[in-house]
Design an enzyme around this catalytic site. Structure first.
Site, PDB file in Angstrom:
ATOM      1  N   TYR A   1      21.643  -1.796  20.834  1.00  0.00           N
ATOM      2  CA  TYR A   1      22.706  -2.734  20.336  1.00  0.00           C
ATOM      3  C   TYR A   1      23.202  -2.062  19.179  1.00  0.00           C
ATOM      4  O   TYR A   1      22.508  -1.365  18.340  1.00  0.00           O
ATOM      5  CB  TYR A   1      22.121  -4.088  20.030  1.00  0.00           C
ATOM      6  CG  TYR A   1      20.953  -4.238  19.165  1.00  0.00           C
ATOM      7  CD1 TYR A   1      21.030  -4.089  17.626  1.00  0.00           C
ATOM      8  CD2 TYR A   1      19.614  -4.319  19.755  1.00  0.00           C
ATOM      9  CE1 TYR A   1      19.837  -4.333  16.931  1.00  0.00           C
ATOM     10  CE2 TYR A   1      18.639  -4.564  19.183  1.00  0.00           C
ATOM     11  CZ  TYR A   1      18.636  -4.346  17.489  1.00  0.00           C
ATOM     12  OH  TYR A   1      17.391  -4.274  16.851  1.00  0.00           O
TER      13      TYR A   1
ATOM     14  N   ASP B   1       3.616 -11.003  11.002  1.00  0.00           N
ATOM     15  CA  ASP B   1       2.715 -10.053  11.599  1.00  0.00           C
ATOM     16  C   ASP B   1       1.447 -10.260  11.467  1.00  0.00           C
ATOM     17  O   ASP B   1       0.603  -9.938  12.232  1.00  0.00           O
ATOM     18  CB  ASP B   1       3.035  -8.798  11.700  1.00  0.00           C
ATOM     19  CG  ASP B   1       4.517  -8.244  12.508  1.00  0.00           C
ATOM     20  OD1 ASP B   1       4.872  -9.332  13.141  1.00  0.00           O
ATOM     21  OD2 ASP B   1       4.855  -7.176  12.460  1.00  0.00           O
TER      22      ASP B   1
ATOM     23  N   GLN C   1       0.693  -1.378  -0.095  1.00  0.00           N
ATOM     24  CA  GLN C   1       0.065  -0.001  -0.103  1.00  0.00           C
ATOM     25  C   GLN C   1       1.003   1.242   0.065  1.00  0.00           C
ATOM     26  O   GLN C   1       0.304   2.389  -0.521  1.00  0.00           O
ATOM     27  CB  GLN C   1      -0.995  -0.025   1.275  1.00  0.00           C
ATOM     28  CG  GLN C   1      -0.196   0.036   2.652  1.00  0.00           C
ATOM     29  CD  GLN C   1      -1.070  -0.016   3.473  1.00  0.00           C
ATOM     30  OE1 GLN C   1      -2.392   0.403   3.507  1.00  0.00           O
ATOM     31  NE2 GLN C   1      -0.745  -0.130   4.847  1.00  0.00           N
TER      32      GLN C   1
ATOM     33  N   ARG D   1      17.057  -1.742   9.957  1.00  0.00           N
ATOM     34  CA  ARG D   1      16.105  -2.410   9.228  1.00  0.00           C
ATOM     35  C   ARG D   1      16.126  -1.979   7.795  1.00  0.00           C
ATOM     36  O   ARG D   1      15.820  -2.837   6.708  1.00  0.00           O
ATOM     37  CB  ARG D   1      14.656  -1.808   9.298  1.00  0.00           C
ATOM     38  CG  ARG D   1      13.281  -2.387   8.945  1.00  0.00           C
ATOM     39  CD  ARG D   1      12.271  -1.931   9.505  1.00  0.00           C
ATOM     40  NE  ARG D   1      11.946  -2.335  11.014  1.00  0.00           N
ATOM     41  CZ  ARG D   1      11.319  -3.450  11.058  1.00  0.00           C
ATOM     42  NH1 ARG D   1      10.936  -4.219  10.100  1.00  0.00           N
ATOM     43  NH2 ARG D   1      11.204  -3.846  12.361  1.00  0.00           N
TER      44      ARG D   1
END
Length: 389
Positions: free
Chosen positions: A209, A287, A32, A105
């Site tokens: 981290y 998810d 989307q 990411r």
């Protein structure tokens, strides 16, 4: 081979697309979003996820873009004293069959996009699915349509595909939000020595981290907050808000928060485990199937495991509906246990000082044994042995 439509171009969706293409499937990915940007901060990759990425040929690129988290440390929120530590690095790789890495990411997403080889169809928000014996017709908000033999819903917590597969349900608000950000390592006291670092305190905790080869420190700082209900990767706040939320904590924590290049904030939601993930031609992944709170650091790894299992079962000689059922039977018990465990971890990490913290700290001495079943898991071996719970 069958044509597969993957709804969602996040880590889970692209991992599934790559795994399916490696098996010879024709795959198209729809998302989307109107553009793909560097939203997000760090994610961690453990042995079970890296086993899949290595099998897909992505291991070298992922290792090059990551930081190896060479130890785990738990610190007291005020004094900064370490009350539990354990080596990671080579110990972890020998024990669990792969490294434990921190990766930005956006870096990981770019590796997956390059491996996928095509551009996802952007600006395609799925609004309806019509399933028939001949396939699935999909309708998008922009008015376009397409047809596929199989549909994989990897469209996240607010999944449209989930609504097609299961009973309507609501996202569960944890009454907690988190601050996330990235800080140049030279602005963090002792940042060049960070591995997987926790600061635990009453009602709050912080995890940090390194990512991007150690150039940046990624942090996630969790606070109870029933008022902040915005669940969005793009929500921003001032670094001062995060510092204020951790007022009085150890200077390493407050300095880290104060020096963020940009601070995001979002509310934490999950959902109750689903009874079923699949229909005859439609299934869920990541998810969309099992949204987790981040307190076990397993959302990314579980989506990657899902991708490997789904591609393997779809390639088999099983009828399509049975292949999807086998995939679901393999994945559902494991992800359910991790989902529920992630909820429990938040409470464990935020107990008050005194006897509750002392008891928690004593339990942490057995951490490698407690989490071994998560990290040592081999999805390929599980499929070979038919270890479907």
């Amino acid at each position: 081979m069958a044509r597969v439509a993957v709804i969602g171009s996040g880590i889970g969706g692209l991992s599934a697309a790559i795994a399916l293409r490696a098996k010879g499937f024709e795959v198209d990915v729809y998302d989307q979003a109107s553009e793909l940007s560097e939203i997000g901060a760090g994610v961690s990759l453990g042995g079970s996820g890296m086993r899949v990425l290595d099998a897909l040929g992505l291991g070298p690129a992922v290792r090059e873009a990551s930081a190896n988290l060479h130890r785990i440390e738990f610190h007291h929120w005020l004094s900064g004293d370490i009350f539990y530590q354990h080596p990671m690095g080579s110990w972890y790789e020998q024990r669990f069959g792969g490294p434990f890495l921190g990766i930005h990411r956006a870096d990981f997403h770019q590796i997956l996009l390059s491996a996928y080889g095509d551009k996802p169809h952007l600006g395609h928000r799925c609004v309806a699915l019509r399933e028939s014996p001949d396939g699935v017709d999909l309708e998008f908000a922009n008015g376009s349509t397409t047809h596929a033999d199989v549909v994989v819903g990897a469209d996240g917590l607010r999944s449209t595909v989930r609504a097609h597969v299961g009973e309507p349900d609501e996202a569960v608000f944890s009454a907690m939000s988190c601050f996330r950000g990235l800080v140049p390592v030279d602005r963090v006291p002792g940042g060049d020595r960070f591995g997987l670092t926790f600061f635990l305190g009453p009602g709050r905790h912080l995890v940090a981290y390194p990512v991007r080869g150690g150039e940046l420190i990624n942090f996630v700082a969790y606070v109870p907050d029933p008022e902040w209900t915005q669940e969005s990767w793009s929500a921003r706040c001032a670094p001062e808000d995060a510092v204020a939320a951790f007022h009085g904590w150890n200077p390493v924590v407050t300095t880290l928060l104060a020096n963020a290049v940009e601070t995001g904030r979002w509310a934490l939601y999950d959902r109750e485990p689903l009874r079923t993930w699949s229909t005859g031609r439609v299934t869920l992944l990541g998810d969309a199937a099992h949204p987790m709170l981040p307190h076990a650091g397993q959302g990314t790894n579980q989506a990657i495991e899902d991708a490997a299992a789904l591609a393997t079962y779809l390639e088999s000689d099983l009828p399509l509906h049975e292949a999807l059922q086998r995939y679901e039977r393999l994945r559902k018990p494991r992800t359910r246990q991790i989902q529920l465990g992630s909820r429990a971890n938040a409470t464990c990490f935020q107990v008050p000082d005194g006897p509750p913290a002392d008891e928690r700290n004593a339990r942490l001495q057995g951490l490698p044994q407690m989490v071994g079943w998560i990290h040592e898991y081999d999805v390929y071996a599980a499929m070979e042995t038919g270890s479907e719970a």
